[in-house]
Design an enzyme around this catalytic site. Structure first.
Site, PDB file in Angstrom:
ATOM      1  CG  ASP A  22      -1.958  -1.107   1.209  1.00 44.53           C
ATOM      2  OD1 ASP A  22      -1.908  -1.952   0.302  1.00 44.53           O
ATOM      3  OD2 ASP A  22      -2.808  -1.149   2.125  1.00 44.53           O
ATOM      4  CG  ASP A  74      -6.554   0.093   1.182  1.00 39.90           C
ATOM      5  OD1 ASP A  74      -6.968  -1.071   1.356  1.00 39.90           O
ATOM      6  OD2 ASP A  74      -6.902   1.040   1.931  1.00 39.90           O
ATOM      7  CG  HIS A 110     -11.305   1.072   0.265  1.00 41.85           C
ATOM      8  ND1 HIS A 110     -11.352  -0.238   0.672  1.00 41.85           N
ATOM      9  CD2 HIS A 110     -10.355   1.663   1.052  1.00 41.85           C
ATOM     10  CE1 HIS A 110     -10.479  -0.421   1.656  1.00 41.85           C
ATOM     11  NE2 HIS A 110      -9.855   0.694   1.896  1.00 41.85           N
ATOM     12  CG  HIS A 165     -14.812   0.159   1.758  1.00 43.24           C
ATOM     13  ND1 HIS A 165     -14.067   0.046   2.899  1.00 43.24           N
ATOM     14  CD2 HIS A 165     -14.935  -1.098   1.262  1.00 43.24           C
ATOM     15  CE1 HIS A 165     -13.720  -1.222   3.067  1.00 43.24           C
ATOM     16  NE2 HIS A 165     -14.235  -1.935   2.081  1.00 43.24           N
ATOM     17  CG  HIS A 173      -8.452   5.200   3.050  1.00 47.98           C
ATOM     18  ND1 HIS A 173      -9.422   4.918   3.983  1.00 47.98           N
ATOM     19  CD2 HIS A 173      -7.858   4.022   2.761  1.00 47.98           C
ATOM     20  CE1 HIS A 173      -9.406   3.624   4.246  1.00 47.98           C
ATOM     21  NE2 HIS A 173      -8.477   3.047   3.512  1.00 47.98           N
ATOM     22  CE  LYS A 223      -3.903  -4.361   1.240  1.00 54.34           C
ATOM     23  NZ  LYS A 223      -4.590  -3.371   2.093  1.00 54.34           N
ATOM     24  CB  CYS A 256      -2.078  -2.801   5.203  1.00 51.53           C
ATOM     25  SG  CYS A 256      -3.785  -2.193   5.147  1.00 51.53           S
TER      26      CYS A 256
END
Ligand SMILES: [Zn+2]
Length: 201
Positions: A12, A50, A52, A56, A85, A110, A155
């Site tokens: 990330d 990351d 989203h 989310h 984010h 993810k 993470c």
């Protein structure tokens, strides 16, 4: 150069986790040159991102009366609520502009399911739903992982612990990670990784 059984996993390293981003890790951008340099040692480089949807469920903005960094209960357990984010396709979700993404064999995204967060590169936060990374590593015969990136206590931590639990030989390069450190989360993460058998270097 290390053998092809040994992968560098960069977690990330995205704009939103760097200074100026929505969920900035202090000094998050400072790990980028060192990560780029380390890539020269590895035949296999894997990046995570990351990623989203805008609505989310980990975003505090989706929970009436809740502020970022407060806790909530999800069906899969307690969950920190974050500022919005790494929204898919946004500038914040892009990799840090100085990160060398050319070397990536695989970019694993993810957190793309609206109702579940995903800290770990291996499993979503229910600790059951796989991201597919384990299968990728096994089918390529990779058994050693060096982890770097952001954030150490979320993470990176979840990825390292899951990797060790799955039987991979995991090393964390602390000098190439950055932490959010929310209420002692960094110390707890380091202790948990050590217990799980992650080598802290
Ligand atoms: Zn996220």
């Amino acid at each position: 150069m290390r053998p092809e059984t040994d992968a560098l996993v960069v977690i990330d390293t995205q704009n939103d986790f760097c200074p100026g981003g929505a969920l900035a890790v202090p000094g998050g951008d400072q790990v980028v040159p060192g990560i780029n340099a380390l890539m020269a040692e590895f035949a296999v480089v894997i990046l995570t991102q990351d990623w989203h949807p805008a609505d989310h469920s980990s975003f505090a903005s989706r929970h009436a009366g809740k502020a970022p960094m407060e806790m909530t209960d999800m069906p899969y357990g307690p969950q920190v609520l974050w500022p919005d984010h790494c929204v898919q396709g946004s500038a914040g979700a892009a990799f840090h502009p100085d990160l060398n993404t050319d070397r990536a064999d695989l970019i694993i995204r993810k957190g793309f399911r609206r109702h579940i967060d995903s800290y770990s590169a291996f499993f979503e936060n229910d600790h059951e739903t796989p991201t597919g990374l384990e299968g990728y590593l096994r089918t390529r015969g990779i058994d050693r992982l060096t982890m770097v990136g952001l954030a150490t206590d979320f993470c990176v931590n979840f990825s390292a612990v899951d990797g060790a639990k799955l039987g991979f030989d995991v090393t964390l390069r602390q000098d190439l990670c950055g932490a959010i450190d929310l209420d002692g989360s960094l110390a707890a993460a380091l202790e948990g990784m050590e217990k799980a058998g992650v080598t802290l270097s």
